[in-house]
Design a protein around this motif. Structure first.
Motif, short mmCIF file in Angstrom:
data_model
loop_
_atom_site.label_atom_id
_atom_site.label_comp_id
_atom_site.label_asym_id
_atom_site.label_seq_id
_atom_site.Cartn_x
_atom_site.Cartn_y
_atom_site.Cartn_z
N SER A 114 0.82 -1.21 0.00
CA SER A 114 0.00 0.00 0.00
C SER A 114 0.85 1.26 0.00
O SER A 114 0.33 2.36 -0.21
N ASP A 115 2.13 1.12 0.27
CA ASP A 115 3.09 2.22 0.23
C ASP A 115 4.47 1.59 0.05
O ASP A 115 4.74 0.53 0.62
N ARG A 172 -4.96 11.15 1.44
CA ARG A 172 -4.80 10.47 0.16
C ARG A 172 -6.12 9.82 -0.27
O ARG A 172 -6.81 9.22 0.55
N LEU A 174 -7.99 6.86 -2.48
CA LEU A 174 -7.73 5.52 -2.97
C LEU A 174 -8.64 5.20 -4.15
O LEU A 174 -9.82 5.60 -4.16
N LEU A 181 -4.14 -1.04 -6.91
CA LEU A 181 -4.43 0.11 -6.07
C LEU A 181 -3.67 1.33 -6.56
O LEU A 181 -2.48 1.26 -6.85
N VAL A 183 -3.00 5.48 -5.51
CA VAL A 183 -3.08 6.43 -4.39
C VAL A 183 -2.67 7.80 -4.91
O VAL A 183 -1.63 7.95 -5.56
N TYR A 271 4.30 10.60 -5.06
CA TYR A 271 3.13 10.00 -5.70
C TYR A 271 3.43 9.79 -7.17
O TYR A 271 3.73 10.74 -7.90
N SER A 275 -0.20 4.57 -9.34
CA SER A 275 0.47 3.63 -8.46
C SER A 275 0.25 4.06 -7.01
O SER A 275 -0.49 5.00 -6.73
N VAL A 276 0.88 3.35 -6.09
CA VAL A 276 0.83 3.73 -4.69
C VAL A 276 1.93 4.74 -4.40
O VAL A 276 2.83 4.96 -5.21
#
Length: 309
Positions: A114-115, A172, A174, A181, A183, A271, A275-276
């Protein structure tokens, strides 16, 4: 009646687990059983952990025109010692109702990180709606990172002397784009843009200590990756030898691709479109400044970050 996943739990065999409860009133929760564990083949690949901390399930817009369900976990391991090597992961899947029990059934189909930074953990997500479309707004905890990935951190003594530890990221949004995912900064963040420092800059650019940077890869239409990397570094004012140069983050840039980089004192957020994000902590020493180096076919716009009036 509300059916909701509960707080994290580790099973006796070492699996991470998510428990399901139903609730008619917030002071009367009824346990319904184990909802999902890390033994699930999709979860085992994308969200490996001994405990799934801060479990959350939200509905987000999908680029296909519909919506998707995203389940997010902070991936706790017993040897983390606040390093959280596995970071935060997510599962993307479907949510349906069991025709017999009436309880929800979540079936993961894909997932991922997720990051991409080491300094991101325990995010909290708020489920929103814009008109008839679902939306999810996330804040992450950017914890302290002494010595991570070769980057200079703060010692515990420095943290104690400062009297604070950890910060929150920008909010952020989603979404799911082409099955993965994505972001992006909340649109309202643009209100923090102050004076323009540079426009269509090339080569090497000095960046303020509080800044937003928009990097665009011009490149060629063939789709080849641009030559060289985008690199954000801390350098001493004298720009001396390599010992006075700390690389905070670097990465390639495809033609037409955009990077939005936020620098907020010791917090760096990157960012990448579609993408994440990547969340990092970096601590400028006295006399150091931020410097952005661009490949030959990339440009950058830079603004100061200020408080909205």
């Amino acid at each position: 009646m509300l059916a909701t996943p509960s707080r994290e739990r580790a099973l006796s065999d070492g699996r991470a687990a998510l428990l399901l409860y139903t609730v008619e009133s917030l002071d009367d929760w009824k346990y319904q059983g184990i909802w999902l564990t890390s033994a699930d083949p999709v979860a085992a690949v994308h969200t490996p952990a001994e405990i799934w901390e801060c479990p959350q399930l939200v509905q987000v817009p999908d680029s296909s025109g519909g919506s998707a369900w995203v389940m997010m976990f902070s991936l706790w391991l017993s040897g983390d010692d606040h390093e959280h090597a596995n970071g935060v992961g997510h599962l993307i899947g479907s949510l349906s109702v069991d025709p017999v029990s009436g309880l929800p059934v979540f079936v993961p189909s894909s997932g991922g990180k997720s990051d991409l930074g080491r300094d991101f953990y325990a995010p909290q997500i708020v489920q929103l709606s814009y008109g008839s479309s679902p939306a999810a707004l996330l804040w992450g905890w950017a914890n302290e990172g002494p010595g991570r990935d070769g980057r200079r951190g703060r010692t515990q003594e420095e943290i104690d002397d400062a009297g604070w530890s950890g910060v929150l990221t920008h909010p952020r949004l989603l979404s799911v784009v082409d099955g993965a995912l994505a972001v992006s900064p909340a649109p309202e963040v643009v209100a923090y843009r102050g004076a323009a420092v540079a426009t269509d800059a090339v080569g090497s650019v000095v960046v303020p200590a509080f800044a937003e940077v928009l990097v665009t890869g011009t490149g060629v239409s063939s789709g080849a990756v641009t030559s060289g990397d985008v690199e954000l570094v801390l350098v001493s004012g004298s720009e001396g030898d390599s010992a006075d140069r700390q690389v905070v983050c670097s990465g390639s840039l495809a033609p037409g691709e955009e990077l939005r980089i936020f620098i907020d004192a010791s917090l760096v957020e990157v960012y990448r479109s579609g993408s994440v994000a990547t969340t990092l902590r970096a601590y400028p020493a006295p006399g150091e400044e931020w410097q952005l180096t661009l490949p030959g076919d990339a440009t950058a716009d830079v603004w100061e970050l200020t408080l909205p009036e």
